[in-house]
Scaffold this motif. Structure first.
Motif, short mmCIF file in Angstrom:
data_model
loop_
_atom_site.label_atom_id
_atom_site.label_comp_id
_atom_site.label_asym_id
_atom_site.label_seq_id
_atom_site.Cartn_x
_atom_site.Cartn_y
_atom_site.Cartn_z
N MET A 35 0.85 -1.21 0.00
CA MET A 35 0.00 0.00 0.00
C MET A 35 0.88 1.26 0.00
N CYS A 36 0.49 2.26 -0.78
CA CYS A 36 1.35 3.46 -0.89
C CYS A 36 1.21 4.35 0.34
N LEU A 37 2.15 5.29 0.46
CA LEU A 37 2.21 6.19 1.62
C LEU A 37 0.89 6.93 1.84
N PHE A 38 0.32 7.48 0.77
CA PHE A 38 -0.89 8.28 0.94
C PHE A 38 -2.12 7.40 1.18
N CYS A 39 -2.11 6.16 0.66
CA CYS A 39 -3.19 5.22 1.01
C CYS A 39 -3.13 4.92 2.51
N LYS A 40 -1.93 4.84 3.04
CA LYS A 40 -1.77 4.61 4.50
C LYS A 40 -2.27 5.82 5.29
N VAL B 222 -9.38 7.11 -3.10
CA VAL B 222 -9.08 5.99 -3.98
C VAL B 222 -7.67 6.19 -4.56
N HIS B 223 -6.93 5.10 -4.74
CA HIS B 223 -5.58 5.22 -5.27
C HIS B 223 -5.61 5.48 -6.78
N VAL B 224 -5.05 6.60 -7.18
CA VAL B 224 -4.83 6.95 -8.59
C VAL B 224 -3.36 7.35 -8.67
N GLY C 210 3.65 8.36 -5.44
CA GLY C 210 2.87 7.89 -6.59
C GLY C 210 1.41 7.71 -6.30
N HIS C 211 0.79 8.68 -5.66
CA HIS C 211 -0.65 8.72 -5.41
C HIS C 211 -1.06 10.16 -5.72
N LEU C 212 -1.99 10.32 -6.65
CA LEU C 212 -2.40 11.66 -7.09
C LEU C 212 -2.56 12.63 -5.92
ZN ZN Z 1 -2.21 5.25 -2.78
#
Ligand code: ZN
Ligand code: 5GP
Length: 118
Positions: A1-6, A43-45, A92-94
């Protein structure tokens, strides 16, 4: 999971300014202006290059609300999104940088000759 999703999942703490079902606005950890907010979709973009028009329409509206919330709508602000390697994207998260709270500089973006392309 990416940093911003976390950050969306509250696995990593952030200083939240505004949130709804689809978007989150929080203070950048390394501010480049008196006000430096990051606005992200939940949402991950990967980047703006993958964002669809429906998401962007709602994102624009949310960014305007964020600007009002921190009282920079009238004084002015700048919205930036970095895309990919040349754009300088590190996460890598919009995300949209919302910068304000002072008169911002406008300068050279690269060491390459700006008149060298066309
Ligand atoms: Zn993300
Ligand atoms: P980019 O260079 O990808 O356009 O911007 C990424 C931004 O995320 C940078 O301005 C950086 O300071 C910010 N950032 C990186 N990690 C964190 C974090 O864990 N928390 C917060 N609030 N901001 C972060």
């Amino acid at each position: 999971m990416c940093l911003f999703c976390k950050i969306v999942n509250k696995e990593i703490p952030s200083n939240i300014i505004l949130e709804n079902d689809e978007f989150l606005a929080f203070h950048d950890i390394n501010p480049k202006a008196p006000i430096h907010i990051l606005v992200i979709p939940k949402v991950h973009v990967n980047s703006f290059n993958e964002a669809d028009s429906e998401l962007m329409a709602k994102m624009s509206n949310f960014i305007q609300k964020v600007a009002s919330e921190v009282n920079i709508a009238k004084s002015g602000y700048r919205v930036i999104t970095n895309i990919g390697v040349n754009g300088g994207q590190e996460v890598g998260h919009l995300h949209f940088h919302v910068l304000g709270g002072a008169k911002l500089h406008w300068g050279h973006f690269s060491d390459a000759d700006p008149k060298g392309h066309f």
